[in-house]
Design a protein around this motif. Sequence first.
Motif, PDB file in Angstrom:
ATOM      1  N   ALA A  60       0.611  -1.242   0.677  1.00 12.58           N
ATOM      2  CA  ALA A  60      -0.080   0.226   0.029  1.00 12.58           C
ATOM      3  C   ALA A  60       0.751   1.592  -0.055  1.00 12.58           C
ATOM      4  O   ALA A  60       0.580   2.574  -0.497  1.00 12.58           O
ATOM      5  N   ARG A  61       1.829   1.578   0.765  1.00 12.95           N
ATOM      6  CA  ARG A  61       2.580   2.365   1.141  1.00 12.95           C
ATOM      7  C   ARG A  61       3.844   2.602  -0.298  1.00 12.95           C
ATOM      8  O   ARG A  61       3.394   3.506  -0.813  1.00 12.95           O
ATOM      9  N   LYS A  93       1.287   4.251  -3.173  1.00 12.07           N
ATOM     10  CA  LYS A  93       0.485   5.816  -2.528  1.00 12.07           C
ATOM     11  C   LYS A  93       2.080   5.747  -2.821  1.00 12.07           C
ATOM     12  O   LYS A  93       1.384   7.784  -3.601  1.00 12.07           O
ATOM     13  N   ARG A 140       1.890   6.732  -6.868  1.00 10.41           N
ATOM     14  CA  ARG A 140       0.761   7.926  -7.174  1.00 10.41           C
ATOM     15  C   ARG A 140       1.357   8.573  -7.331  1.00 10.41           C
ATOM     16  O   ARG A 140       1.278  10.089  -7.837  1.00 10.41           O
ATOM     17  N   VAL A 141       1.294   9.884  -5.870  1.00  8.44           N
ATOM     18  CA  VAL A 141       2.599  10.835  -5.596  1.00  8.44           C
ATOM     19  C   VAL A 141       3.842  11.228  -7.277  1.00  8.44           C
ATOM     20  O   VAL A 141       3.520  11.889  -6.843  1.00  8.44           O
ATOM     21  N   THR A 193      -7.896   3.449  -8.129  1.00  5.68           N
ATOM     22  CA  THR A 193      -6.870   3.695  -6.313  1.00  5.68           C
ATOM     23  C   THR A 193      -7.972   4.882  -5.586  1.00  5.68           C
ATOM     24  O   THR A 193      -8.257   5.258  -6.478  1.00  5.68           O
ATOM     25  N   THR A 194      -7.653   4.979  -4.359  1.00  9.32           N
ATOM     26  CA  THR A 194      -8.214   6.044  -3.985  1.00  9.32           C
ATOM     27  C   THR A 194      -7.406   6.943  -3.310  1.00  9.32           C
ATOM     28  O   THR A 194      -6.618   6.698  -2.424  1.00  9.32           O
ATOM     29  N   ASN A 195      -8.051   8.467  -2.990  1.00  3.35           N
ATOM     30  CA  ASN A 195      -7.242   9.055  -2.055  1.00  3.35           C
ATOM     31  C   ASN A 195      -7.281   8.496  -0.797  1.00  3.35           C
ATOM     32  O   ASN A 195      -7.802   8.384  -0.234  1.00  3.35           O
ATOM     33  N   GLY A 196      -5.519   8.650  -0.267  1.00  6.44           N
ATOM     34  CA  GLY A 196      -5.970   8.350   1.673  1.00  6.44           C
ATOM     35  C   GLY A 196      -5.004   7.268   1.279  1.00  6.44           C
ATOM     36  O   GLY A 196      -4.854   6.340   1.275  1.00  6.44           O
TER      37      GLY A 196
END
Length: 109
Positions: free
Chosen positions: A18-19, A22, A25-26, A106-109
Amino acid sequence: MRKVRDYDAELKALGDKARALKAKRVEQLGQLVAATGADALNAETLAGVLLDAIGSKDASAKEAWRAKGAAFFQRRGRKGGGVAAIDGSGTSTEPGGDAADGSGATTNG
């Protein structure tokens, strides 16, 4: 005899994945900002533009933005590589795809 599952290890592996997703994505969002030239804007202006886009209720404006975004990705794809696919897939966004929603995976957060 039944094999014992290591739930802690599985949870750690899922957390690590997950990290990593994320972080990817960033990075992709940063690439998108740079590819569009929006990195020339100061952070406050860029944030204001994005907040207005999110808060917009005008469906025709959103469709126009989506079409413009799809055309942008198609142009980038024809230039031969570069940042043709910000999502890292190696393919450009289809004209019928919804660039405003992203991949939807993906979702935000």
